[in-house]
Design a protein around this motif. Structure first.
Motif, mmCIF file in Angstrom:
data_model
loop_
_atom_site.group_PDB
_atom_site.id
_atom_site.type_symbol
_atom_site.label_atom_id
_atom_site.label_comp_id
_atom_site.label_asym_id
_atom_site.label_seq_id
_atom_site.Cartn_x
_atom_site.Cartn_y
_atom_site.Cartn_z
ATOM 1 N N VAL A 28 0.547 -0.804 0.127
ATOM 2 C CA VAL A 28 -0.361 0.221 -0.114
ATOM 3 C C VAL A 28 1.215 1.503 0.294
ATOM 4 O O VAL A 28 0.426 2.153 -0.468
ATOM 5 C CB VAL A 28 -1.293 0.339 1.280
ATOM 6 N N ILE A 29 1.638 1.113 0.911
ATOM 7 C CA ILE A 29 2.893 2.759 0.879
ATOM 8 C C ILE A 29 3.367 2.495 -0.703
ATOM 9 O O ILE A 29 3.503 3.342 -0.847
ATOM 10 C CB ILE A 29 3.982 1.944 2.016
ATOM 11 N N SER A 30 3.685 1.466 -1.630
ATOM 12 C CA SER A 30 4.939 1.528 -2.555
ATOM 13 C C SER A 30 3.373 2.312 -3.755
ATOM 14 O O SER A 30 4.321 2.713 -4.471
ATOM 15 C CB SER A 30 4.830 -0.506 -2.938
ATOM 16 N N LEU A 31 2.312 2.444 -3.454
ATOM 17 C CA LEU A 31 1.552 2.489 -3.974
ATOM 18 C C LEU A 31 1.734 4.549 -3.842
ATOM 19 O O LEU A 31 0.401 4.990 -4.670
ATOM 20 C CB LEU A 31 0.365 2.233 -3.498
ATOM 21 N N GLY A 32 2.448 5.447 -2.698
ATOM 22 C CA GLY A 32 2.144 5.931 -3.194
ATOM 23 C C GLY A 32 0.675 7.082 -1.421
ATOM 24 O O GLY A 32 1.124 8.128 -1.184
ATOM 25 N N HIS A 33 0.897 5.782 -0.689
ATOM 26 C CA HIS A 33 0.151 6.027 0.024
ATOM 27 C C HIS A 33 0.411 6.155 2.196
ATOM 28 O O HIS A 33 1.332 5.484 1.924
ATOM 29 C CB HIS A 33 -1.549 5.947 0.197
ATOM 30 N N THR A 34 -0.059 7.469 2.612
ATOM 31 C CA THR A 34 0.702 7.483 3.763
ATOM 32 C C THR A 34 -0.112 6.811 5.068
ATOM 33 O O THR A 34 -1.780 6.831 4.759
ATOM 34 C CB THR A 34 0.837 8.630 4.082
ATOM 35 N N GLY A 35 0.387 7.241 5.997
ATOM 36 C CA GLY A 35 -0.234 6.541 7.072
ATOM 37 C C GLY A 35 -0.760 5.028 6.694
ATOM 38 O O GLY A 35 -2.139 5.183 8.153
ATOM 39 N N VAL A 36 -0.105 4.630 6.549
ATOM 40 C CA VAL A 36 -1.268 2.506 6.030
ATOM 41 C C VAL A 36 -0.760 1.772 7.430
ATOM 42 O O VAL A 36 0.476 1.657 8.241
ATOM 43 C CB VAL A 36 0.248 2.580 5.219
ATOM 44 N N THR A 37 -1.716 1.161 8.066
ATOM 45 C CA THR A 37 -2.372 1.119 9.233
ATOM 46 C C THR A 37 -2.697 -0.731 8.747
ATOM 47 O O THR A 37 -3.052 -0.202 7.803
ATOM 48 C CB THR A 37 -2.205 1.239 10.090
#
Length: 193
Positions: A28-37
């Motif tokens: 999910v982070i690799s797709l450019g999203h932040t605050g991933v939990t």
């Protein structure tokens, strides 16, 4: 504060489609999203993004998950506000056990023909003595299983009726269910800072 929730279907169930949550967060982070939990092992991902298209977000996640893990998992993405609206619409607020109410999150509103098949499945289950009921509101189905979800013939029928098989990727409605306890916890997690 998370702006979106991604709900994956069919991962880490019965030893199949194993997806470690740390690896899923990396995807999910690799797709450019932040605050991933993530929350529990069943594929609940909270993240922040500027993108408004939940359909595009879901498609990107499905593709990235297939690329990374070699499995197909349909994904339903909701904005935090969409999740709040779904939870506000609960037609079973009197049920004291949050594990007996499930929300089936859909990628679109169910068409009339689908609702007819769901009604027929509910009638068939009721004729066999089932107390289970399902109510469609917007892009969600609310399933009440007073005798337990695992014992629910209606729940099993519901997923055969509405979910798209893996061979039909990209067609029809994607759907995934969460019990009321999980659904409300996800909203609470969205609102944490």
């Amino acid at each position: 504060m998370a702006t979106h929730v991604a709900l994956l279907r069919g991962i880490n169930v019965g030893g199949r489609n194993k997806v470690p949550m740390a690896d899923l967060r990396e995807v999910v982070i690799s797709l450019g999203h932040t605050g991933v939990t993530t929350y529990i092992q069943s594929g609940n991902v909270l993240f922040s993004t500027d993108s408004a298209s939940t359909g595009e977000l879901a498609a990107a996640l499905e593709s990235a998950i297939t690329g990374r893990f070699g499995i197909w998992a349909s994904v339903v993405v909701l904005s935090r506000d969409d999740l709040a609206r779904v939870l506000q619409d609960n037609p079973y607020p009197e049920e004291p056990n949050p594990k007996l109410v499930h929300v089936v999150f859909l990628t679109g509103e169910p068409p009339a023909g689908l609702l007819d098949r769901i009604a027929a499945a509910q009638s068939t289950a009721a004729a066999k003595g089932s107390r289970d009921t399902v109510i469609a509101i917007g892009q969600a189905l609310f399933l009440h299983t007073p005798d337990g979800f695992g014992n629910s013939e209606l729940a099993q029928s519901l997923f055969r009726i509405i979910t798209r098989p893996a061979k039909q990727k990209g067609e029809g409605l994607a759907a995934t269910a969460r019990n009321w306890a999980t659904a409300t916890k996800l909203l609470a997690l969205c609102d944490e800072k």
